[in-house]
Design a protein around this motif. Sequence first.
Motif, short mmCIF file in Angstrom:
data_model
loop_
_atom_site.label_atom_id
_atom_site.label_comp_id
_atom_site.label_asym_id
_atom_site.label_seq_id
_atom_site.Cartn_x
_atom_site.Cartn_y
_atom_site.Cartn_z
N ILE A 1 -0.71 -16.56 0.56
CA ILE A 1 -1.69 -15.64 -0.01
C ILE A 1 -1.80 -15.81 -1.51
O ILE A 1 -2.90 -15.76 -2.09
CB ILE A 1 -1.33 -14.18 0.37
N SER A 2 -0.67 -16.07 -2.16
CA SER A 2 -0.67 -16.20 -3.63
C SER A 2 -1.41 -17.46 -4.09
O SER A 2 -1.79 -17.56 -5.25
CB SER A 2 0.77 -16.24 -4.15
N PHE B 1 3.51 -10.81 -7.25
CA PHE B 1 2.76 -11.18 -6.05
C PHE B 1 3.47 -10.66 -4.80
O PHE B 1 2.84 -10.17 -3.88
CB PHE B 1 2.63 -12.70 -5.96
N LYS B 2 4.79 -10.79 -4.77
CA LYS B 2 5.54 -10.40 -3.58
C LYS B 2 5.39 -8.91 -3.30
O LYS B 2 5.20 -8.50 -2.14
CB LYS B 2 7.02 -10.75 -3.71
N ASP B 3 5.46 -8.07 -4.35
CA ASP B 3 5.33 -6.63 -4.14
C ASP B 3 3.96 -6.28 -3.54
O ASP B 3 3.85 -5.42 -2.66
CB ASP B 3 5.52 -5.87 -5.45
N ASP C 1 6.91 -17.68 3.08
CA ASP C 1 5.76 -18.50 3.47
C ASP C 1 4.44 -17.76 3.31
O ASP C 1 3.47 -18.31 2.80
CB ASP C 1 5.93 -19.00 4.91
N ILE C 2 4.40 -16.48 3.74
CA ILE C 2 3.15 -15.74 3.62
C ILE C 2 2.88 -15.36 2.17
O ILE C 2 1.73 -15.32 1.73
CB ILE C 2 3.16 -14.48 4.52
N ASP D 1 -6.54 -15.36 10.95
CA ASP D 1 -5.87 -14.53 9.95
C ASP D 1 -4.36 -14.74 9.98
O ASP D 1 -3.71 -14.54 11.01
CB ASP D 1 -6.19 -13.05 10.20
N HIS D 2 -3.78 -15.13 8.86
CA HIS D 2 -2.35 -15.43 8.80
C HIS D 2 -1.49 -14.18 8.64
O HIS D 2 -0.30 -14.21 8.93
CB HIS D 2 -2.07 -16.41 7.66
#
Length: 375
Positions: free
Chosen positions: A121-122, A51-53, A116-117, A77-78
Motif C-alpha cells: 500500500i505504501s 505508514f504502518k499506523d 507485505d501489505i 483487492d489485497h
Amino acid sequence: MYNLPNDDSLDISALSRLFESTTNSYKYLYFLSLLDIIRRNNFDIVSPISFKDIIVEMLANAWYPHNYFKLSFGTQDHISNKLDSLKLEITEPILKFRDTDKKLLRTAISNQNINDIVAFISNYVPYRLIRPFFAEDTRGFKDYDVNSAIINLSKNKFDNKKPLYCFNAQKQKDCNAIILYPDWIDYFKKNYVLVRGWASWEWLKYMQQRNPNIPNVVNKLFMPQQRDSLSKQTKYWKTVLTYREINCIYSEVQLNKNEISLDHYLPWSFVAHDQLWNLIPTTPSVNSSKSNNLPSQIYFADFINLQHLGLTVSYNHIPQNKWLKDIEPFICDLKINQADNLLNLEILTNAYEITLQPLITLASNQGFSANWVYA
C-alpha cells in the motif's frame, strides 16, 4: 450529495477530487483511517504519522465489512486477501461491538506480520491520494515518475500549495511517514462531521457498486457502536407465547416466555437489521449454537408456520393500531400488498420463498456457513 465546507486558505477543490478515478478500496480506507487517527489524537498532531499506523487502521476499518459482514472490496483487492491470511485472535468485545475505537482489533493486527501489505500500500497510495493537489504539475507524467514528483512537490510547495501532507524523506525508499499540514488539521477539527460524512458517502457508493445484491450495505461499512435493543420484538413474541404454546423449531423444546432468546433466521451479520419477519423465539442455548450460520432447509417450513402463528395470535390479541405498526416490515420487505394477506398461510409462504430463498443462496455464496442443524 455532500458539499465540503469552503475555506479560502485551502484547496477544497483538490480535497473533493481525492477519490476520482478510483478502482480499488485503498484511497477510501486510507483517508478514512487518517481521519480516525487525527480525531483519536484530538486534532493535536505535531509528529509524523507512520505508514504502518495508517495501514493498521485501514485493516481494522476493513475487518468489519469484510470479515464480519463478508462484503467484497473487489476481486483484486489485497486488503481483503491480507485480512483472510491473518490469524487474528478475535475476542468477544470485538464481535459484540464493545471494542471501543477498535483498540483491541488494532492491537491484534499490529501483532501480526503485515510488512507485505504495508509495503504494497505504501508503494502507491500515500502519493496518489494527494495527486489532485498537483494535478497540473504532474499532467502527462509517466506513471513511474509520479511518486517521486509528488514527494518533491509536496515538500517544496508545502507552504503555498498546502497539500494534506508531505513526506518525511526526499526519496521514496526512505519515506515511511507523512507530515500533516497544520491548516488541514484545523479544517478537519472544525468540519469533522461533514468531512467524515462526505468520505463515508463516497466509500458507500464504491462498496454498493461491488455488492449490488447485498442487503443493507450502508449499515455494514463501519463497526456499529452497539446493537439495538430487541425489547419490542421480545414483547411481541412474549405476547404470542402468553396465548399459545410454542416449541422451538430447532430443538423442539417447549418455550418458556420468560426464558426466550430471539434468533435471526438469516444471520444479523448478513441482514444487519432486527425486523420481526426474520426473528423467531428459541432458547438461549440454541441461539448461541446457531450463531451466524444459515439454517438447514429442513427448518424453512416450520419457520414460516411459526411466523404465521405469531401474526395470527398477535392479530387476535393486541390492539389493531399496534398490530398494524408491528407488521409494517412484513408488508414492506416481503412485498405483501395488504395486511390481511399476512394471515393467509399460502400467501405468506409464497412471499417468504420469493424473498428469503435468494437471500439464503446469496449469503451462502458470500461465505456464511450453510445447512446448520441443531444437534
